[in-house]
Design an enzyme around this catalytic site. Structure first.
Site, PDB file in Angstrom:
ATOM      1  N   SER A 146     126.004  49.885 110.777  1.00 55.27           N
ATOM      2  CA  SER A 146     125.055  48.878 110.966  1.00 55.27           C
ATOM      3  C   SER A 146     125.804  47.635 111.456  1.00 55.27           C
ATOM      4  O   SER A 146     126.847  47.161 110.793  1.00 55.27           O
ATOM      5  CB  SER A 146     124.421  48.296 109.636  1.00 55.27           C
ATOM      6  OG  SER A 146     123.795  49.320 109.034  1.00 55.27           O
ATOM      7  N   GLY A 178     124.693  44.421 111.946  1.00 62.24           N
ATOM      8  CA  GLY A 178     123.652  43.396 111.838  1.00 62.24           C
ATOM      9  C   GLY A 178     122.804  43.254 112.893  1.00 62.24           C
ATOM     10  O   GLY A 178     122.171  44.250 113.341  1.00 62.24           O
ATOM     11  N   GLY A 199     122.416  45.556 115.903  1.00 64.81           N
ATOM     12  CA  GLY A 199     122.040  47.005 115.799  1.00 64.81           C
ATOM     13  C   GLY A 199     122.832  47.868 115.393  1.00 64.81           C
ATOM     14  O   GLY A 199     123.498  47.860 114.039  1.00 64.81           O
ATOM     15  N   GLY A 224     119.002  47.502 106.086  1.00 67.65           N
ATOM     16  CA  GLY A 224     119.911  48.527 105.909  1.00 67.65           C
ATOM     17  C   GLY A 224     119.100  49.877 105.302  1.00 67.65           C
ATOM     18  O   GLY A 224     119.030  51.002 106.011  1.00 67.65           O
ATOM     19  N   ASP A 225     118.288  49.590 104.357  1.00 66.46           N
ATOM     20  CA  ASP A 225     117.726  50.536 103.780  1.00 66.46           C
ATOM     21  C   ASP A 225     116.501  50.978 104.620  1.00 66.46           C
ATOM     22  O   ASP A 225     116.260  52.511 104.807  1.00 66.46           O
ATOM     23  CB  ASP A 225     116.811  50.148 102.498  1.00 66.46           C
ATOM     24  CG  ASP A 225     118.026  49.578 101.485  1.00 66.46           C
ATOM     25  OD1 ASP A 225     119.409  49.901 101.499  1.00 66.46           O
ATOM     26  OD2 ASP A 225     117.840  48.631 100.653  1.00 66.46           O
TER      27      ASP A 225
END
Length: 308
Positions: free
Chosen positions: A217, A219, A222, A248-249
């Site tokens: 990730s 942020g 992408g 993120g999940d």
């Protein structure tokens, strides 16, 4: 069925305030409670995408009872949480409506006994028999061995079930060595694992440590993926403002759902980026805004790199 594991499940409490200022009292303009922990958030997004999902991990005490009640009240997720004698933790997110920033407070979680860990392992093996894929997510509660995820990865691999691991620190370091199908660290977690702050070589280094694929990730920029088939970067068309908690999940849910559907890597990353962006516009983790999802999904930019 897709199985999600949240060893340190939580009751997620979100407060919204006009402006967060230290050393002052605040009037809360909105409050929500949701069943939480990273794997539970993943399960709720998978269910919203139409997948059959089972959530396991630990739940105990009055807070654990509320988590299970809320989980049962929502559609699509089967509760297979294992009871424990300790009390499930709470997490508190405070959203500053003026800036859009979120401040997070996370309790450590219940103390898990050796007997409770053994009961969980037995339940986990039973659930793997009906699983197409498994997500191992989040922190370890006190009492759970630091190598717990390595054990769970090896158990899933022995059962022929692909694993996505999303954790950090020593739990990630040991889990990667057990050769999961995929890991999804953020940039800071990846740097801690590899010692490099340059995402591309660090992502490739994490593959050499054992993961078949590494999706990092970045942020608002992408996702960066290094796989046996190649490397890709996928980015949303523009930065989105809102609450990033749970983004993120949602990316994990996108990757795992696309894996079980047999989609190629560009399609997996497109779905993951779109879901992550849509979660920024949702009121709480484990949810996404459908309109934003459809809008972003049609305009995600995926760039191919060299072979992984």
């Amino acid at each position: 069925m897709i199985l999600t594991v949240t060893l340190n499940a939580a009751l997620d409490v979100t407060y919204r305030v006009p402006r967060l200022l230290p050393h002052t009292s605040h009037r809360v303009t909105g409050a929500t409670e949701r069943p939480g922990g990273k794997g539970v958030n993943v399960a709720r997004v998978l269910a919203a995408l139409g997948h059959q999902v089972t959530a396991t991990g630990f739940a105990g005490g009055p807070v654990g009872a509320v988590v299970r009640e809320l989980l049962a009240a929502g559609p699509g997720v089967t509760d297979a949480l294992v009871p424990c004698s300790g009390t499930t933790r709470r997490t508190l997110a405070v959203v500053d409506e003026a800036s859009g920033d979120t401040t997070q407070f996370n309790e450590p979680g219940p103390q898990i006994t050796p007997a409770e860990w053994t009961r969980f392992l037995t339940r986990y093996e039973e659930l793997l028999a009906g699983a197409r894929a498994v997500a191992l997510c989040g922190s370890l509660p006190p009492g759970v061995p630091v190598g717990a995820y390595a054990v769970l990865v090896r158990t899933a691999r022995a059962a022929g079930v692909p694993v996505l691991l999303d954790t950090s620190g020593e739990a990630l370091r040991r889990g990667v060595a057990a050769r999961p199908e995929m890991i999804k660290p953020n940039a800071a977690e990846l740097a801690e694992l590899t010692g490099s702050r340059d995402p591309l070589p660090a992502t490739r280094d994490a593959r050499r440590r054992g993961a078949h694929a590494v999706v990092t990730s970045l942020g608002p920029a992408g996702l960066l993926a290094a796989t046996a088939e190649g490397t890709w970067q996928a980015a949303p068309p523009r930065p989105l403002s809102g609450n990033p908690t749970g983004a993120g999940d949602s990316a994990v849910a996108g990757l795992l759902s696309a894996l079980t559907e047999g989609l190629d890597w560009p399609a997996r990353l497109t779905r993951a980026v779109a879901l992550s962006a849509a979660t920024v516009h949702a009121p709480a983790a484990g949810e996404f805004d459908p309109r934003t999802y459809e809008e972003v999904r049609g305009s995600v930019k995926v760039t191919a790199g060299q072979a992984g």
